[in-house]
Scaffold this motif. Structure first.
Motif, PDB file in Angstrom:
ATOM      1  N   GLY A   1       1.000  -1.037  -0.041  1.00 30.86           N
ATOM      2  CA  GLY A   1       0.151   0.006  -0.476  1.00 30.86           C
ATOM      3  C   GLY A   1       0.479   1.127  -0.157  1.00 30.86           C
ATOM      4  O   GLY A   1      -0.174   2.273  -0.105  1.00 30.86           O
ATOM      5  N   LEU A   2       2.157   0.762  -0.296  1.00 25.62           N
ATOM      6  CA  LEU A   2       3.213   2.639   0.326  1.00 25.62           C
ATOM      7  C   LEU A   2       4.341   2.575  -1.310  1.00 25.62           C
ATOM      8  O   LEU A   2       4.150   3.825  -1.584  1.00 25.62           O
ATOM      9  CB  LEU A   2       3.831   2.269   1.495  1.00 25.62           C
ATOM     10  N   ARG A   3       4.653   1.432  -1.128  1.00 25.60           N
ATOM     11  CA  ARG A   3       5.618   1.425  -2.372  1.00 25.60           C
ATOM     12  C   ARG A   3       5.907  -0.110  -3.063  1.00 25.60           C
ATOM     13  O   ARG A   3       5.782  -1.175  -2.102  1.00 25.60           O
ATOM     14  CB  ARG A   3       6.949   2.315  -1.844  1.00 25.60           C
ATOM     15  N   GLY A   4       6.055  -0.355  -4.231  1.00 22.46           N
ATOM     16  CA  GLY A   4       7.016  -1.827  -5.304  1.00 22.46           C
ATOM     17  C   GLY A   4       5.291  -2.269  -5.605  1.00 22.46           C
ATOM     18  O   GLY A   4       4.418  -1.670  -6.017  1.00 22.46           O
ATOM     19  N   ARG A   5       5.287  -3.123  -5.985  1.00 21.58           N
ATOM     20  CA  ARG A   5       4.112  -3.412  -6.556  1.00 21.58           C
ATOM     21  C   ARG A   5       2.688  -4.549  -5.740  1.00 21.58           C
ATOM     22  O   ARG A   5       2.485  -5.277  -6.485  1.00 21.58           O
ATOM     23  CB  ARG A   5       5.118  -5.211  -6.868  1.00 21.58           C
ATOM     24  N   TYR A   6       3.356  -4.285  -4.364  1.00 19.31           N
ATOM     25  CA  TYR A   6       1.544  -4.888  -3.912  1.00 19.31           C
ATOM     26  C   TYR A   6       0.445  -3.496  -3.194  1.00 19.31           C
ATOM     27  O   TYR A   6       0.978  -2.843  -2.409  1.00 19.31           O
ATOM     28  CB  TYR A   6       1.686  -5.539  -2.593  1.00 19.31           C
ATOM     29  N   PRO A   7      -0.011  -3.481  -4.083  1.00 19.22           N
ATOM     30  CA  PRO A   7      -1.041  -2.332  -3.882  1.00 19.22           C
ATOM     31  C   PRO A   7      -1.478  -2.822  -2.512  1.00 19.22           C
ATOM     32  O   PRO A   7      -2.213  -3.752  -1.809  1.00 19.22           O
ATOM     33  CB  PRO A   7      -2.625  -2.973  -4.863  1.00 19.22           C
ATOM     34  N   GLY A   8      -2.383  -1.644  -1.355  1.00 22.78           N
ATOM     35  CA  GLY A   8      -2.921  -1.672  -0.588  1.00 22.78           C
ATOM     36  C   GLY A   8      -4.187  -2.055  -0.128  1.00 22.78           C
ATOM     37  O   GLY A   8      -5.345  -3.098  -0.690  1.00 22.78           O
ATOM     38  N   ALA A   9      -4.500  -2.944   1.147  1.00 20.73           N
ATOM     39  CA  ALA A   9      -6.415  -3.153   1.465  1.00 20.73           C
ATOM     40  C   ALA A   9      -6.988  -2.119   1.452  1.00 20.73           C
ATOM     41  O   ALA A   9      -7.808  -2.923   1.912  1.00 20.73           O
ATOM     42  CB  ALA A   9      -5.911  -3.951   3.139  1.00 20.73           C
TER      43      ALA A   9
END
Length: 337
Positions: free
Chosen positions: A115-123
């Protein structure tokens, strides 16, 4: 699935997006509860440093304080995870750099942050994609409200650990927000004599209602003999106050972040022989936080003032407290509403 997307400073909306698909080593989580913190607000306002140093960019999907149930797994992940209630680590390290190989994975310079940086969007969405290696299963004793408080709780627990508390240790916490109050609770659970100080009368009254520690206006903190001071504020002046108030030979823990550089004279630290500890993330404390919540030693649930739906998040990020919210500092989101 529905997900909150921020496309520019002050511009956020719920969009219909393709649901995530678990790749090798990954899982899909049906999100049950999400917390919003000051970092999320900074992404909304455009003040977050990640946006200015090229680490992150719009559009962004927030949400790193979460819990939910695993609904799908990718290749290489045990099917037994399906149906498991869980929360997860925000810091997703590369696994092969010097820091990762020497026990400091949460400080990995190549990390993603959910949810902040990189490849994994947040919840802040109906579903979340994360690596299975980041998961921490939640026992039945940890409900959805407590489950979404594990991530901030782990940060606060590490702050309490940094204070090197023994039974009877006098500890002062500067800042009565979520992290400060959780740090005070964890410190008290370790047997410390805890005091909490803040500028806000409302925050102090709520802190007092929790029980277990004294409360003071920040301008009227008694010059007591504090063996440790935890700065959990966002005030650039308070790190220096923490150094002023701690006893010689004591410890100062820095976990709060101000919007501008803090003014701190290191000579004052040297002359008092102070040990300084800085906390970046809760990663090393996640499992212990779950255990302490499950045992009842610390109960984070009174800190949650309201539950709202995804459609109400833009107003929350803009600074509008939900109608009918309680006195606690934290607001949770249920993406299913």
């Amino acid at each position: 699935m529905r997900a909150l997307v921020i496309t520019a400073p002050g511009v956020a909306a719920v969009e219909d997006l393709a649901p995530p698909v678990a790749g090798p080593g990954e899982v899909v989580v049906d999100v049950e509860r999400v917390g919003v913190c000051g970092t999320d607000v900074e992404f909304y306002t455009g003040e977050m440093p990640y946006l200015h140093n090229g680490i992150s960019s719009y559009p962004v999907r927030l949400g790193h304080e979460w819990c939910g149930t695993v609904s799908a797994v990718g290749v290489g992940v045990a099917s037994s995870w399906i149906g498991t209630r869980t929360t997860g680590d925000t810091q997703i390290s590369c696994g092969h750099c010097y820091l990762c190989l020497h026990g400091r994975r949460h400080a990995c310079e190549n990390r993603s942050e959910v949810g902040l940086r990189g490849r994994y969007p947040g919840a802040l969405a109906e579903q979340l994609l994360v690596p299975a290696s980041s998961l921490h299963a939640l026992p039945d004793q940890v409900d959805a409200t407590a489950g979404a408080m594990v991530e901030p709780g782990a940060n606060a627990l590490r702050a309490a650990w940094g204070a090197a508390i023994a039974p009877g240790t006098p500890v002062l916490v500067l800042g009565a927000g979520t992290i400060g109050l959780l740090a005070a609770q964890f410190a008290a659970a370790q047997g410390a004599e805890v005091a909490v100080a803040d500028h806000s009368e409302r925050s102090l009254r709520f802190a007092e209602s929790l029980g277990g520690f004294a409360v003071y206006d920040i301008q009227q903190v008694p010059a007591a003999e504090y063996d440790a001071v935890i700065d959990a504020s966002n005030d650039a002046l308070l790190p220096a106050l923490a150094v002023d108030l701690v006893q010689p030979g004591g410890r100062v823990v820095f976990i709060g972040l101000s919007g501008s550089p803090s003014m701190l004279d290191t000579r004052a630290m040297v002359f008092k022989d102070i040990t300084a500890v800085a906390i970046l993330s809760g990663s090393p404390g996640l499992a212990s936080t779950v255990e302490q919540y499950a045992s009842g030693r610390v109960d984070p649930r009174p800190l949650v003032a309201a539950n709202i739906g995804l459609d109400d998040v833009p107003a929350l990020l803009a600074g509008n407290r939900p109608a009918g919210a309680g006195p606690g500092p934290k607001v949770h989101i249920d993406p299913r509403v």
